[in-house]
Design an enzyme around this catalytic site. Structure first.
Site, short mmCIF file in Angstrom:
data_model
loop_
_atom_site.label_atom_id
_atom_site.label_comp_id
_atom_site.label_asym_id
_atom_site.label_seq_id
_atom_site.Cartn_x
_atom_site.Cartn_y
_atom_site.Cartn_z
N ALA A 1 0.83 -1.20 0.00
CA ALA A 1 0.00 0.00 0.00
C ALA A 1 0.86 1.25 0.00
O ALA A 1 1.81 1.37 0.77
CB ALA A 1 -0.91 0.01 1.22
N ALA A 2 0.53 2.20 -0.89
CA ALA A 2 1.27 3.46 -0.96
C ALA A 2 0.54 4.41 -1.89
O ALA A 2 -0.22 4.00 -2.76
CB ALA A 2 2.70 3.24 -1.48
N TYR B 1 7.92 10.81 -3.65
CA TYR B 1 7.63 9.36 -3.63
C TYR B 1 8.89 8.58 -3.29
O TYR B 1 8.90 7.72 -2.39
CB TYR B 1 7.07 8.93 -4.98
CG TYR B 1 6.85 7.45 -5.11
CD1 TYR B 1 5.80 6.83 -4.45
CD2 TYR B 1 7.69 6.66 -5.91
CE1 TYR B 1 5.59 5.46 -4.57
CE2 TYR B 1 7.48 5.30 -6.03
CZ TYR B 1 6.43 4.70 -5.36
OH TYR B 1 6.23 3.35 -5.47
N ASN C 1 10.32 -0.87 -13.26
CA ASN C 1 8.94 -0.60 -13.67
C ASN C 1 8.24 -1.93 -13.94
O ASN C 1 8.63 -2.67 -14.85
CB ASN C 1 8.92 0.26 -14.93
CG ASN C 1 9.41 1.67 -14.67
OD1 ASN C 1 10.32 1.87 -13.87
ND2 ASN C 1 8.85 2.63 -15.35
N VAL D 1 2.87 4.21 -18.63
CA VAL D 1 3.12 4.55 -20.02
C VAL D 1 2.41 3.63 -21.01
O VAL D 1 1.84 4.10 -22.00
CB VAL D 1 4.64 4.63 -20.30
CG1 VAL D 1 5.33 3.29 -20.07
CG2 VAL D 1 4.92 5.14 -21.71
#
Length: 309
Positions: A77-78, A142, A171, A181
């Site tokens: 969770a973030a 972040y 990613n 993206v």
């Protein structure tokens, strides 16, 4: 360590990576409880067999009495947007979630946690970037919040008999991915097949890891690494540029759009334009990604297109 018959709690388990992780844990025989405030997650993503607890981890005591039967926590969770317009609030939210979770774990005597950190903790670092690279100088709130969380976890690991598996992600891509993206390009080309606008100059180049490889790597490390603080990069040995992603998405959609650029070397404030993590430490533990960065992007594109049909 086998995860079969273990009781796992997954924060953020209704999100992209979290929902895939819950599926994998259930398949491996674990009992799973998902904790999610559903601000970015979808309850429909939580598979049958997992319990869902809707809770806001930024609230002190949100997990009071909820971890009594838990063996292991996966903390995903973030607040994840790197270009958020509220950087200080994002930092506060993310660190408060981790503090709330650690307090609940201490009260319930839960001593194992896997944490999803990020390549953004490194900032603009030489490539490939190893886990022991220093100084860590994130360029976004972040990244700063992820680094602060790593510090909280490390302090607890070394002083209160906590085992931490700390994963610095490249990613991650795959089905259910949104707000990144690949799905951005897909949506733009569905609206206008003739022109594709690209943030930055298109030369941004990063490592893309398919979610299946990501989960394989996470569980491989959890089952084999047993230090107090186990920090591992998760990524591929290859990279893919934004221009190359545009080519792959257009090819999978059978389109030949004109490309337009917003300019600048960053796609947004806080964007790290070049990133490739060293995975030598992970390789030494016996794991290698099954797909290259380009292969991960192409497979994810096909999966996202299938979802949108």
């Amino acid at each position: 360590m086998s995860l079969s018959n273990r009781r796992a709690l997954v924060t953020g388990g209704a999100g992209f990576i979290g929902s895939h992780l819950v599926e994998r844990l259930l398949a491996d025989g674990a009992d799973v409880t998902v904790v999610d405030d559903l601000s970015g997650g979808d309850p429909d993503r939580v598979p049958a067999g997992a319990d869902l607890l809707e809770a806001d981890l930024t609230r002190t005591g949100a997990l009071e009495g909820r971890l009594a039967d838990v063996d292991l926590v996966f903390h995903l969770a973030a607040s994840k947007r790197v270009d958020t317009g509220r950087p200080h609030a994002q930092f506060d939210d993310n660190t408060r979630m981790t503090r709330t979770l650690l307090e609940a774990m201490a009260a319930a005597d839960v001593t194992e946690i896997a944490y999803t950190s990020s390549s953004t903790v490194y900032g603009e670092a030489p490539r490939p970037t190893p886990e022991d690279y220093a100084p860590l100088e994130p360029i976004s709130a972040y990244g700063a919040s992820k680094l602060a969380d790593e510090g909280l976890l490390s302090a607890r690991a070394h002083s209160h008999d906590l085992t931490v598996w700390n994963f610095r992600f490249a990613n991650v891509v795959g089905p259910r991915l949104r707000g990144a993206v690949i799905p951005d390009f897909v949506e733009k080309l569905r609206e206008d097949p003739e022109t594709l606008t690209i943030l930055g100059d298109g030369r941004q180049e990063k490592s893309y890891l398919h979610v299946e490889d990501c989960l394989d790597a996470m569980l491989h490390v959890v089952e084999r690494a047993d230090a107090a603080m186990n920090t591992y990069n998760l990524g591929t040995r290859t990279t893919t540029s934004v221009d190359r992603i545009a080519d792959i998405v257009a090819d999978e959609m059978a389109l030949e759009p004109d490309l337009e650029y917003t300019g600048g070397r960053r796609g947004w404030t806080g964007d790290v334009p070049k990133m490739r993590l060293s995975i030598e430490k992970l390789s030494a533990l016996g794991w290698e990604p099954a797909r290259s960065s380009d292969e991960a992007v192409r497979r994810a594109t096909r999966e996202i297109l299938d979802e949108l049909e």
